[in-house]
Design an enzyme around this catalytic site. Structure first.
Site, PDB file in Angstrom:
ATOM      1  N   ALA A   5      39.379  38.155  49.585  1.00  0.00           N
ATOM      2  CA  ALA A   5      38.010  38.671  49.447  1.00  0.00           C
ATOM      3  C   ALA A   5      37.929  40.149  49.812  1.00  0.00           C
ATOM      4  O   ALA A   5      38.461  40.574  50.833  1.00  0.00           O
ATOM      5  CB  ALA A   5      37.070  37.871  50.357  1.00  0.00           C
ATOM      6  N   TYR A  72      38.273  52.825  49.191  1.00  0.00           N
ATOM      7  CA  TYR A  72      38.826  51.490  48.902  1.00  0.00           C
ATOM      8  C   TYR A  72      40.265  51.393  49.407  1.00  0.00           C
ATOM      9  O   TYR A  72      40.609  50.491  50.193  1.00  0.00           O
ATOM     10  CB  TYR A  72      38.739  51.204  47.395  1.00  0.00           C
ATOM     11  CG  TYR A  72      39.561  50.010  46.965  1.00  0.00           C
ATOM     12  CD1 TYR A  72      39.277  48.733  47.450  1.00  0.00           C
ATOM     13  CD2 TYR A  72      40.641  50.160  46.087  1.00  0.00           C
ATOM     14  CE1 TYR A  72      40.043  47.635  47.062  1.00  0.00           C
ATOM     15  CE2 TYR A  72      41.406  49.071  45.699  1.00  0.00           C
ATOM     16  CZ  TYR A  72      41.113  47.812  46.189  1.00  0.00           C
ATOM     17  OH  TYR A  72      41.874  46.734  45.816  1.00  0.00           O
ATOM     18  N   PHE A 100      49.805  45.930  41.988  1.00  0.00           N
ATOM     19  CA  PHE A 100      49.555  47.035  41.072  1.00  0.00           C
ATOM     20  C   PHE A 100      48.431  46.581  40.123  1.00  0.00           C
ATOM     21  O   PHE A 100      47.495  45.943  40.575  1.00  0.00           O
ATOM     22  CB  PHE A 100      50.873  47.501  40.442  1.00  0.00           C
ATOM     23  CG  PHE A 100      51.648  48.373  41.418  1.00  0.00           C
ATOM     24  CD1 PHE A 100      52.080  47.865  42.641  1.00  0.00           C
ATOM     25  CD2 PHE A 100      51.851  49.727  41.175  1.00  0.00           C
ATOM     26  CE1 PHE A 100      52.707  48.675  43.589  1.00  0.00           C
ATOM     27  CE2 PHE A 100      52.481  50.543  42.115  1.00  0.00           C
ATOM     28  CZ  PHE A 100      52.918  50.018  43.321  1.00  0.00           C
ATOM     29  N   PHE A 139      40.553  57.771  29.584  1.00  0.00           N
ATOM     30  CA  PHE A 139      40.149  58.904  30.421  1.00  0.00           C
ATOM     31  C   PHE A 139      41.272  59.933  30.574  1.00  0.00           C
ATOM     32  O   PHE A 139      42.052  59.869  31.503  1.00  0.00           O
ATOM     33  CB  PHE A 139      39.691  58.400  31.788  1.00  0.00           C
ATOM     34  CG  PHE A 139      38.510  57.471  31.709  1.00  0.00           C
ATOM     35  CD1 PHE A 139      37.279  57.935  31.261  1.00  0.00           C
ATOM     36  CD2 PHE A 139      38.634  56.133  32.062  1.00  0.00           C
ATOM     37  CE1 PHE A 139      36.181  57.076  31.188  1.00  0.00           C
ATOM     38  CE2 PHE A 139      37.546  55.274  31.989  1.00  0.00           C
ATOM     39  CZ  PHE A 139      36.321  55.752  31.545  1.00  0.00           C
TER      40      PHE A 139
HETATM   41  N1  LIG Z   1      42.430  43.136  40.190  1.00  0.00           N
HETATM   42  C1  LIG Z   1      43.321  44.062  40.543  1.00  0.00           C
HETATM   43  O1  LIG Z   1      43.897  44.761  39.685  1.00  0.00           O
HETATM   44  C2  LIG Z   1      43.682  44.242  41.999  1.00  0.00           C
HETATM   45  C3  LIG Z   1      44.687  45.187  42.320  1.00  0.00           C
HETATM   46  C4  LIG Z   1      45.015  45.368  43.656  1.00  0.00           C
HETATM   47  C5  LIG Z   1      44.425  44.585  44.640  1.00  0.00           C
HETATM   48  N2  LIG Z   1      43.454  43.699  44.293  1.00  0.00           N
HETATM   49  C6  LIG Z   1      42.830  42.932  45.383  1.00  0.00           C
HETATM   50  O2  LIG Z   1      42.901  41.557  45.053  1.00  0.00           O
HETATM   51  C7  LIG Z   1      41.760  40.854  45.560  1.00  0.00           C
HETATM   52  C8  LIG Z   1      41.101  40.108  44.445  1.00  0.00           C
HETATM   53  O3  LIG Z   1      40.801  41.047  43.419  1.00  0.00           O
HETATM   54  P1  LIG Z   1      39.882  40.689  42.177  1.00  0.00           P
HETATM   55  O4  LIG Z   1      40.195  41.685  41.110  1.00  0.00           O
HETATM   56  O5  LIG Z   1      39.964  39.228  41.909  1.00  0.00           O
HETATM   57  O6  LIG Z   1      38.475  41.112  42.793  1.00  0.00           O
HETATM   58  P2  LIG Z   1      37.067  40.400  42.679  1.00  0.00           P
HETATM   59  O7  LIG Z   1      36.054  41.413  43.106  1.00  0.00           O
HETATM   60  O8  LIG Z   1      36.939  39.727  41.361  1.00  0.00           O
HETATM   61  O9  LIG Z   1      37.188  39.263  43.779  1.00  0.00           O
HETATM   62  C9  LIG Z   1      36.910  39.452  45.104  1.00  0.00           C
HETATM   63  C10 LIG Z   1      35.967  38.347  45.528  1.00  0.00           C
HETATM   64  O10 LIG Z   1      35.742  38.469  46.926  1.00  0.00           O
HETATM   65  C11 LIG Z   1      34.400  38.147  47.171  1.00  0.00           C
HETATM   66  N3  LIG Z   1      34.001  38.748  48.456  1.00  0.00           N
HETATM   67  C12 LIG Z   1      33.921  40.046  48.775  1.00  0.00           C
HETATM   68  N4  LIG Z   1      33.548  40.196  50.043  1.00  0.00           N
HETATM   69  C13 LIG Z   1      33.400  38.946  50.567  1.00  0.00           C
HETATM   70  C14 LIG Z   1      33.044  38.448  51.837  1.00  0.00           C
HETATM   71  N5  LIG Z   1      32.761  39.266  52.848  1.00  0.00           N
HETATM   72  N6  LIG Z   1      32.982  37.107  52.005  1.00  0.00           N
HETATM   73  C15 LIG Z   1      33.288  36.273  51.000  1.00  0.00           C
HETATM   74  N7  LIG Z   1      33.644  36.689  49.754  1.00  0.00           N
HETATM   75  C16 LIG Z   1      33.689  38.010  49.551  1.00  0.00           C
HETATM   76  C17 LIG Z   1      33.657  38.762  45.992  1.00  0.00           C
HETATM   77  O11 LIG Z   1      32.384  38.181  45.844  1.00  0.00           O
HETATM   78  C18 LIG Z   1      34.604  38.411  44.844  1.00  0.00           C
HETATM   79  O12 LIG Z   1      34.290  37.138  44.326  1.00  0.00           O
HETATM   80  C19 LIG Z   1      40.861  41.922  46.208  1.00  0.00           C
HETATM   81  O13 LIG Z   1      41.127  41.916  47.591  1.00  0.00           O
HETATM   82  C20 LIG Z   1      41.355  43.220  45.573  1.00  0.00           C
HETATM   83  O14 LIG Z   1      41.153  44.322  46.434  1.00  0.00           O
HETATM   84  C21 LIG Z   1      43.075  43.492  42.999  1.00  0.00           C
END
Ligand SMILES: NC(=O)c1ccc[n+]([C@@H]2O[C@H](COP(=O)([O-])OP(=O)(O)OC[C@H]3O[C@@H](n4cnc5c(N)ncnc54)[C@H](O)[C@@H]3O)[C@@H](O)[C@H]2O)c1
Length: 262
Positions: A5, A72, A100, A139
């Site tokens: 999350a 972030y 990544f 971009f």
């Molecule tokens: N998608 C990517 O390319 C990517 C790359 C690097 C890291 N990440 C990390 O992977 C994780 C998942 O990414 P994602 O793309 O699925 O993001 P996302 O935003 O779809 O999922 C994150 C989820 O966490 C929930 N959330 C946030 N704060 C919360 C809290 N305090 N309590 C409960 N739920 C909470 C949000 O509502 C959301 O559903 C994140 O930590 C993100 O930083 C993602």
């Protein structure tokens, strides 16, 4: 414990940094407090390539200096640092997995990504292919890369999932905190992704070149040797057209994401 999350919009983090330090950094502190108080002592954490900022070397190793260029990435680095102190003080062992660019869906198209707003390249290219968006904006085309477009490393969520299982096994087996890059170790430019998506969907996708976005590094490619050798991670999705094909199956079947399914 596996901690996914977070707030994860880079642009929003620049205008609302406190929201990110509150939810991400302070959220980690609260989670670790509960883990300490309840005796849960293993944590796998979704970190990010954004901790490296504009990297000093490419491919990026885990030892490459971390210098985030947005709140972030800074919040995720702080979370990693707090985990290390919680290990020292309370013996909570943690593995930070630095993802990544995540892209793709499960093969049958039943589970895929659905963000609002959607900021990721692959879904936005496919929205342009569907006509849900007028066009895809790339971009900047004057970066120090072979075709001038940003180069990124794309990793499939199924491969990420297997890395999480391996990380939990590693914690159980070794009882040691660690950090791993998770990327396919192959770079594709934004233009190459659009070209690959055109092949997958079988038609041209409306596109334009827009101005650069501030803070976009030229190239981000993972050196994932450590995850492969230490965790035994073997990503199956190393073909970007295959990754996009899985995303297309999901997007075609669910043009409005999970909204239609509820
Ligand atoms: N998608 C990517 O390319 C990517 C790359 C690097 C890291 N990440 C990390 O992977 C994780 C998942 O990414 P994602 O793309 O699925 O993001 P996302 O935003 O779809 O999922 C994150 C989820 O966490 C929930 N959330 C946030 N704060 C919360 C809290 N305090 N309590 C409960 N739920 C909470 C949000 O509502 C959301 O559903 C994140 O930590 C993100 O930083 C993602």
């Amino acid at each position: 414990m596996v901690h996914f999350a977070a707030f994860s919009l880079v642009g929003e983090s620049m205008t609302e940094p406190l929201k990110y330090f509150d939810n991400n950094t302070y959220g980690m502190m609260q989670l670790l407090e509960v883990m300490r108080d309840t005796g849960v002592n293993k944590l796998v954490f979704s970190s990010t390539a954004a901790v490296y900022g504009i990297p000093e070397e490419v491919p990026i190793k885990e030892t490459t200096p971390t210098k985030p260029i947005n709140p972030y990435g800074e919040s995720k680095l702080q979370m990693e640092q707090i985990m290390a102190w919680a290990d020292a003080a309370y013996g909570i062992k943690g593995v930070a997995l630095r993802y990544f660019n995540v892209a793709g869906a499960v093969e049958d198209g039943a589970i895929g990504e659905d963000h609002n707003p959607e900021t990721h390249l692959v879904p936005n290219v496919l929205f342009a292919a569907l006509g849900k968006k007028d066009k895809i904006t790339m971009f900047g085309n004057d970066y120090a890369t072979p075709d001038g477009f940003n180069v990124r490393d794309y990793v499939h969520p199924i491969d990420l999932a297997s890395a999480h299982v391996l990380a939990l096994e590693y914690l159980a087996r070794e009882g040691r905190s660690d950090v791993f890059n998770l990327g396919s170790s192959t770079g594709f430019s934004v233009k190459q992704i659009v070209d690959a998506a055109e092949k997958v969907v079988g038609r041209s996708i409306p596109q334009e070149v827009g101005p650069r976005r501030p803070g976009d590094p030229d190239t981000l490619i993972a050196d994932s040797t450590k995850a492969r050798s230490v965790l035994g991670w073997q990503p199956r999705y190393d073909d970007v057209e295959h990754i996009i094909a899985t995303a297309w199956k999901w997007t075609e079947a669910h043009p409005y994401g999970y909204g239609d399914d509820k």
